[in-house]
Design a protein around this motif. Structure first.
Motif: not given
Length: 91
Positions: A50-56, A58-68, A76-77
């Protein structure tokens, strides 16, 4: 060489052989998760995953790999609510 070392062990946490005595599973919605009947604790694997999924997430959003988009906002909610619950419990 990396594949030969296999540093990550994949283990299923789903229980396929349900026993009632001693009970060896937890029912979680439609999933049947293994329950500790020996000295090994499977709950720690669920928490780590669960913690790994939450961290990943975060990474996808923070590093711009995801277009919201609307679908991502729903994911994310729910991730936010889970993280908030974890943080509230450890305070």
């Amino acid at each position: 060489m990396f594949q030969e070392l296999k540093p990550i062990q994949v283990e299923t946490l789903l229980e396929t052989n349900k026993n009632e005595t001693p009970i060896n599973y937890y029912q979680c919605d439609s999933y049947v998760l293994r329950r500790d009947t020996t000295n090994s604790c499977y709950a720690i694997y669920v928490v780590k995953a669960l913690i790994e999924i939450l961290y990943q997430l975060r990474n996808v959003l923070f590093h711009g790999e995801l277009v919201p988009n609307k679908g991502a906002q729903n994911v994310y909610k729910e991730a936010y609510l889970i993280l908030k619950m974890i943080l509230d419990k450890i305070r």
